[in-house]
Design an enzyme around this catalytic site. Structure first.
Site, mmCIF file in Angstrom:
data_model
loop_
_atom_site.group_PDB
_atom_site.id
_atom_site.type_symbol
_atom_site.label_atom_id
_atom_site.label_comp_id
_atom_site.label_asym_id
_atom_site.label_seq_id
_atom_site.Cartn_x
_atom_site.Cartn_y
_atom_site.Cartn_z
ATOM 1 N N SER A 26 -56.906 -9.786 10.605
ATOM 2 C CA SER A 26 -57.195 -10.046 12.006
ATOM 3 C C SER A 26 -58.704 -10.060 12.234
ATOM 4 O O SER A 26 -59.412 -10.858 11.628
ATOM 5 C CB SER A 26 -56.479 -9.018 12.886
ATOM 6 O OG SER A 26 -56.455 -9.424 14.231
ATOM 7 N N GLU A 65 -46.439 -14.433 13.949
ATOM 8 C CA GLU A 65 -47.736 -14.100 14.529
ATOM 9 C C GLU A 65 -47.689 -14.046 16.047
ATOM 10 O O GLU A 65 -48.556 -13.440 16.684
ATOM 11 C CB GLU A 65 -48.792 -15.111 14.078
ATOM 12 C CG GLU A 65 -49.099 -15.100 12.583
ATOM 13 C CD GLU A 65 -49.951 -13.918 12.157
ATOM 14 O OE1 GLU A 65 -50.358 -13.120 13.027
ATOM 15 O OE2 GLU A 65 -50.218 -13.799 10.939
ATOM 16 N N HIS A 83 -47.826 -9.921 13.323
ATOM 17 C CA HIS A 83 -49.250 -9.794 13.033
ATOM 18 C C HIS A 83 -49.547 -8.403 12.501
ATOM 19 O O HIS A 83 -49.188 -7.417 13.112
ATOM 20 C CB HIS A 83 -50.029 -10.035 14.324
ATOM 21 C CG HIS A 83 -51.501 -10.149 14.150
ATOM 22 N ND1 HIS A 83 -52.100 -11.227 13.535
ATOM 23 C CD2 HIS A 83 -52.515 -9.321 14.519
ATOM 24 C CE1 HIS A 83 -53.416 -11.058 13.543
ATOM 25 N NE2 HIS A 83 -53.691 -9.907 14.132
#
Length: 526
Positions: free
Chosen positions: A229, A345, A433
């Site tokens: 990320s 995601e 995620h």
């Protein structure tokens, strides 16, 4: 709000740029030989440290890699660490950097001190290693506003057992890590970078690693950065920054996104300097009073609740352009690169209400034809919009970077992660995620720890073995495991990690990803 005490994690100006631009000021010394019955020790920049040794792994926690960025050092590039006398105990994590843990909670049960004095790193390596180990440096995610190198999910024990020196680090977050103000820019002049203090911290930590890896049993000429990320986004910025060249040899980015979220330093009411000036005025600081600015209490600077990504700033020194453009122009470092994203995601959308509608509005007439590729008889429109958003945000940018680097002859490997731990499959729609992190570190996360199964462990061993092999040799070649082909646009092959195991897939999502890429090329990507 502030604490200068380091707590162990629960179970769960001539020298101003010395670290950033010139390397560590003090030479690293070789690690001292320690019998297993004694605490491991080493001499690093600043002095001697003593760690712990447990179950075959030596750990050094809370090592300062730069001076505390407090008082007059707030909103300055990291300075050289202040030397200490005697032996510094390195058995507990240093403070987390200032962040809003109430609005952005970290791992349940995680407890650690928080302070502006937070520039610490941690290192794990196998006890008794006799040859220099490949070095893996983890840069945590968290939208540049939250996170820590001390989180339990980033425990380096399992990776160290596989034969690496594993390093995690803290870097300044939120307004402490990304802040511009005309007076601060004038104070610095043309001497160095401004605004991106968290990225400066990462560069300082990487310089520390180059200087001290040998003292901890690592090979300073074989350093791999990896992150997820905002950590992956950071790595992409570092790969394109002139100030970070030569500090690492390989890179792994997990769900790093497009890299288009960037602020102009100056030039209008939307610039970082204008926003910083308005914020300071709102806190009662007179224009030009830099001393008053630095004297603000840390809680005032934090300004909770913090819910906005602290986007990096185009300062012209550390960041010269957004990473999407830099990769397209061939300006990224030509080093082995492993990248990918997860199949769910869109889990991020819980933080971003309205993101799907905003995406479709930005795409205009191109939106519905692309969405049609996601709409299936058994898929609701909202779910299709979510998946499209997730692939536009994370999956397509990973493939695009892989294509761009591969076209230059850079060795690249692409992955897709869709594995869900067995105990969660009934309730979790996909690999969200950051969900790959537990497999990368071969350490059950707080989500799946209670139900970790033999199949989960096998997947963790597979994924972490590939990551370690890449760090060791620059290629994810693992004996008795499926061969992971080097990526090229024509073959368009990636490694998918799913409940079926690790399998090579060709042309994954090609039609819809090509459409998303075309939309991005037309400037329609949000």
């Amino acid at each position: 709000m502030q604490s200068t005490k380091s707590h162990p994690v629960s179970a769960a100006c001539c020298a101003l740029f010395s670290l950033l631009l010139g390397g560590a000021l003090l030479p690293a010394m070789a690690a001292s030989a320690s019998p297993a019955s004694h605490a491991p020790s080493a001499r690093v920049t600043g002095g001697s440290i003593a760690g712990t040794s447990t179950n075959g792994v030596d750990a050094f926690l809370g090592i300062p890699y730069a001076a505390a960025p407090v008082g007059s050092l707030r909103w300055r590039a990291p300075q050289a660490v202040v030397p200490w006398s005697g032996v510094r105990t390195a058995r507990a994590f240093g403070n987390d950097c200032m962040q809003d843990k109430a609005s952005n909670p970290l791992t349940p049960g995680y407890v650690n001190g928080m302070s502006e004095d937070c520039l610490y790193l941690n290192a794990w390596h196998p006890h008794g290693a006799t040859r220099p180990l490949p070095v893996m440096v983890w840069i945590h995610g968290g939208a540049f506003i939250m996170g820590s190198g001390s989180l339990p999910d980033y425990d380096g024990t399992a990776l160290a057992r596989k034969g690496v020196l594993l390093v995690t680090l803290n870097y300044r977050l939120g307004r402490f890590g990304t802040y511009a103000h005309p007076t601060l820019s004038a104070e610095q002049g043309d001497a160095g970078p401004v605004a991106n203090y968290g990225l400066m911290d990462q560069i300082a930590a990487l310089r520390w690693v180059r200087a001290n890896a040998a003292a901890l049993g690592g090979d300073p000429e074989n350093v791999t950065v990896f992150g997820e990320s905002a950590g992956a986004t950071s790595i992409n910025f570092l790969m394109t920054s002139p100030l970070a060249r030569g500090l690492f040899d390989k890179a792994i980015t997990e769900s790093g996104g497009a890299g288009n979220a960037i602020q102009a330093l100056r030039g209008g009411p939307a610039s970082a300097e204008a926003a910083g000036l308005a914020w300071a005025r709102g806190k009662g600081v007179a224009d030009g009073d830099v001393a008053a600015l630095r004297a603000l209490p840390a809680a005032t600077v934090l300004d909770a609740p913090v819910r906005t990504v602290a986007a990096p700033v185009l300062d012209g020194k550390l960041i010269v352009r957004d990473t999407a453009t830099a990769f397209r122009l061939g300006e990224a470092a030509a080093i082995p690169y492993l990248t990918g994203a997860n199949d769910y995601e869109q889990s991020l959308m819980r933080w971003l209400p309205g993101a799907g509608d905003a995406m479709l509005a930005k795409l205009g007439g191109a939106g519905e034809p692309i969405l049609a590729e996601y709409l299936q008889p058994d898929v609701a429109r909202g779910d299709a919009v979510g998946r499209m958003w997730g692939e536009m945000a994370m999956v397509e940018p990973a493939r695009r970077r892989a294509r761009q680097l591969a076209a230059r002859g850079v060795p690249v490997w692409l992955y897709r992660y869709s594995y869900v731990p067995q105990a969660l499959r009934a309730t979790v729609p996909g690999a969200g995620h950051d969900n790959e992190i537990e497999m990368v570190f071969a350490t059950p996360s707080h989500r799946s720890r209670a139900g970790w199964t033999a199949q989960d462990q096998a997947m963790a061993e597979r994924v972490s073995d590939y990551w370690v092999a890449f760090a060791r040799t620059g290629s994810p070649v693992v004996a008795a495991a499926p061969a992971w082909p080097r990526f090229d646009a024509e073959g368009d092959r990636l490694m998918e990690f799913s409940k079926a195991g690790a399998q090579v897939v060709g042309g994954f999502g090609k039609v819809r990803l090509d459409m998303l890429e075309a939309a991005a090329d037309a400037g329609r990507a949000p």
